[in-house]
Design an enzyme around this catalytic site. Structure first.
Site, short mmCIF file in Angstrom:
data_model
loop_
_atom_site.label_atom_id
_atom_site.label_comp_id
_atom_site.label_asym_id
_atom_site.label_seq_id
_atom_site.Cartn_x
_atom_site.Cartn_y
_atom_site.Cartn_z
N GLU A 194 -19.87 21.48 -0.25
CA GLU A 194 -20.22 19.55 0.17
C GLU A 194 -21.30 19.54 -0.68
OE1 GLU A 194 -18.44 17.68 1.55
OE2 GLU A 194 -19.53 16.02 2.84
N ASN A 219 0.83 -1.19 -0.12
CA ASN A 219 -0.04 -0.29 0.31
C ASN A 219 0.34 0.74 -0.21
OD1 ASN A 219 -1.88 2.37 -0.14
ND2 ASN A 219 -2.19 1.84 2.59
#
Ligand code: AGP
Length: 610
Positions: free
Chosen positions: A483, A100
């Site tokens: 948002e 990762n």
């Protein structure tokens, strides 16, 4: 980001790895794979697509053994194909790696190896690491991993197994999280403690530049010089929040997390409101009252939805604490090097606590000697551990890629912090008491707001195939407009823009036509009349208007095409209430458009790469 889980113990590894991958799938989901050893050989199975594809593949072609590692991918290098899925082997098939992070110098390393005759089977940076470890391997996997990592620039959280060392897993971390799990059946290595719930009873987090080795009976963490590091064991319970990482009957995690908000907002406030002193208290700021009183400016830094919460925080701190605030995208702040004086505090806002840009901005601020705080939802995450102090959201795991409950919990936490700083400055006891009264009402108000869902569902059906959508608000509701647009974009792939409502006149109003609805955030407040004028301007140009407004507001209803009433609250709490119908609108439009709500294309839950 990607998900990693490894197991070495007494029982078959495959079912444990698959269940762990299922819980980590929100971290990345374009392909997945496992490699499992049975003492004599390593068997690898990997597939493009969701974990379900790998599960079917393993059912048809089992991988026996009690030691294995696995990975669910969010592609950074190379498309989502079987070949690019992790794990990756070295040339001899002796070493297998899952990773990762990003190896920034992988091209140079790959070129050198190719010139020396190494053949590559994938486009990934990770395969370079597999070949490097294979090249250094003689008879000790941990030493080979350490030697290979010395060539690597970039970030990694890795797990490695080796055919010649059955039962052994080696892990290492730099910038991407890794946690060791200790359980009755063996030892685990994962990128997120949630994957270990029900398996491990205790966990220990690796820090950057540490390397670990596990087998069925033992585990050890070492530093760069390979000295043993004595890391404290912690009960896993404290890392698993409310509302475990299961759907519990909801069709999607996003919907579950939207409906959890009355409870998560209550949890954010639990034990932190002080009626006696009419203020808020936080156990983890780790700053004394004199240090806090000496702060005269706040620099907030975050990404995405958390950045929008920071913008709400800017209005809150300026109004309630009369403190100047600047909000910076973390990806900008980490390289911008702005002049910051010693009385400025840097506040990182992050749900996951692992966002690479936010972590880097925090580290750069600490390196410059600034006091750093963090608002975070994941206990034990990198940012939570590296900030000098902070506040946990206690919102429980947020699995849906689109952040919802974290945004409202961040906003509530910022309101409490603004109250706390305000009561150190000019807010009176009576004013503090009034703010606390309004905060305590919020969970019930949010529960009442959720009753707008059916109305939102109808509106979603009406506008789901619009060509674009505008979100417009002023003051505290300008960040909410941004948002709302982000929520819609990221899960329904419908283009949307958020603006300060008055800004429309400076160009964007050219976008308005019958196929471009505008969502106005227009509850009663100081700028209500101004926003109504902006709505008139849109209507005059034939643009449909959806209005989130106060209950029974006839003025708005006479102008808007559709209205979504929400309960009235003071303006400084409107972001929390008004954001909820926007979360539901994005969710319902995504359903109408047949999108995968919890795992939208191209995204991952936390971006642990630059
Ligand atoms: C929000 O819905 C997105 N998933 C994304 O913008 C997210 O807010 C951003 O990546 C920051 O994540 P963090 O809060 O975990 O740092």
């Amino acid at each position: 980001m990607c998900g990693i889980i490894g197991f070495t113990g007494q029982t078959e590894a495959a079912p444990i790895l698959l269940e762990g991958l299922r819980r980590l799938e929100y971290r990345g989901y374009d392909s997945s794979g496992v490699v499992i050893g049975n003492g004599t050989k390593l068997t690898m199975r990997k597939k493009a697509g969701r974990i379900a594809e790998l599960t079917k593949h393993l059912a048809a072609s089992p991988a026996p053994g009690t030691c294995g590692i696995s990975h669910t991918r969010w592609a950074t290098h190379g498309p989502a194909t079987d070949a690019n899925a992790h794990p990756h082997f070295d040339t001899d098939g002796n070493v297998a790696v899952v990773h990762n992070g990003v190896i920034e110098n992988y091209m140079a390393l790959k070129q050198t190896m190719q010139e020396a005759g190494t053949e590559f089977r994938s486009d990934t940076d990770t395969e370079v690491l597999a070949h490097l470890i294979g090249r250094y391997y003689q008879d000790d996997l941990l030493s080979a991993v350490k030697a290979a990592l010395a060539h690597v620039k970039g970030t990694y959280g890795i797990a490695v197994v080796c055919r010649r060392e059955p039962g052994v897993i080696v892990g290492a971390r730099l910038g991407s999280p890794l946690v060791i799990g200790i359980g009755p059946d063996g030892h685990y290595l994962a990128s997120d403690a949630n994957a270990l719930a029900g398996y491990a009873t205790q966990v220990v987090y690796l820090n950057d530049r540490q390397i670990c080795q596990l087998d069925a009976e033992s585990w050890v963490i070492r530093n760069q010089d390979l000295d043993t590091v004595d890391s404290p064991l912690q009960d896993i319970g404290q890392f698993l929040g409310i509302g475990d990482a299961e759907l519990n009957g909801y069709p999607h995690f996003m919907l579950k997390e939207i409906y959890e908000q009355p409870e998560t907002i209550a949890n954010a406030m639990r034990g932190r409101l002080d009626d006696g002193d009419a203020t808020a208290h936080f156990g983890g700021l780790n700053l004394d009252i004199k240090q806090l009183r000496s702060i005269d400016r706040v620099l907030m830094t975050a990404c995405g939805t958390s950045y929008h919460a920071g913008m709400v925080g800017e209005y809150l701190f300026e109004e309630l604490a009369r403190m100047p605030v600047e909000v910076e995208y973390a990806s900008e702040l980490r390289y911008r090097n702005p002049p910051i004086d010693r009385h400025t505090i840097v506040l990182a806002i992050t749900q996951s606590g692992e966002t690479a840009d936010t972590l880097a901005a925090l580290r750069e601020s600490k390196r410059m000697g600034h006091t750093t705080l963090a608002i975070c939802n994941v206990v034990g995450s990198s940012i939570a551990r590296e900030a000098e102090g902070g506040v946990y959201l206690h919102a429980g795991p947020e699995i849906g890629v689109a952040s919802t409950k974290a945004f409202t919990s961040q906003s509530v936490t910022l309101a409490m912090l603004a109250l706390y700083f305000g009561r150190m400055r000019h807010l009176s006891h009576a004013q503090g008491t009034e703010i606390i009264r309004e905060l305590r009402r919020l969970p019930e108000v949010v529960r009442e707001t959720l009753r707008c869902h059916d109305r939102v569902k109808e509106i979603a059906r009406k506008y789901a195939h619009a060509s674009s959508m505008l979100f417009l608000g002023r003051q505290y509701l300008y960040p909410v407009a941004l948002e709302g647009a982000l929520k819609l974009k990221e899960i329904s792939y419908l283009h949307a823009e958020g603006y300060p409502a008055a800004e429309m006149k400076h160009g964007p109003i050219a976008l308005v036509d019958a196929d471009t609805p505008s969502v106005f955030l227009v509850p009663r407040g100081n700028v209500f009349d101004k926003v109504m004028s902006n709505m008139q301007e849109i209507k005059a140009r034939g643009g449909p208007v959806i209005a989130v407004c106060s209950p029974n507001d006839r003025d708005v209803a006479s102008l808007a095409d559709d209205v979504i009433p929400v309960p009235d609250v003071p303006e400084y709490l409107q972001p929390i209430v008004v954001s909820i119908p926007l979360q539901l609108l994005a969710y319902e439009i995504a359903l109408v458009r047949g999108c995968d709500v919890d795992k939208p294309r191209n995204l991952a839950k936390s971006v642990t790469v630059e």
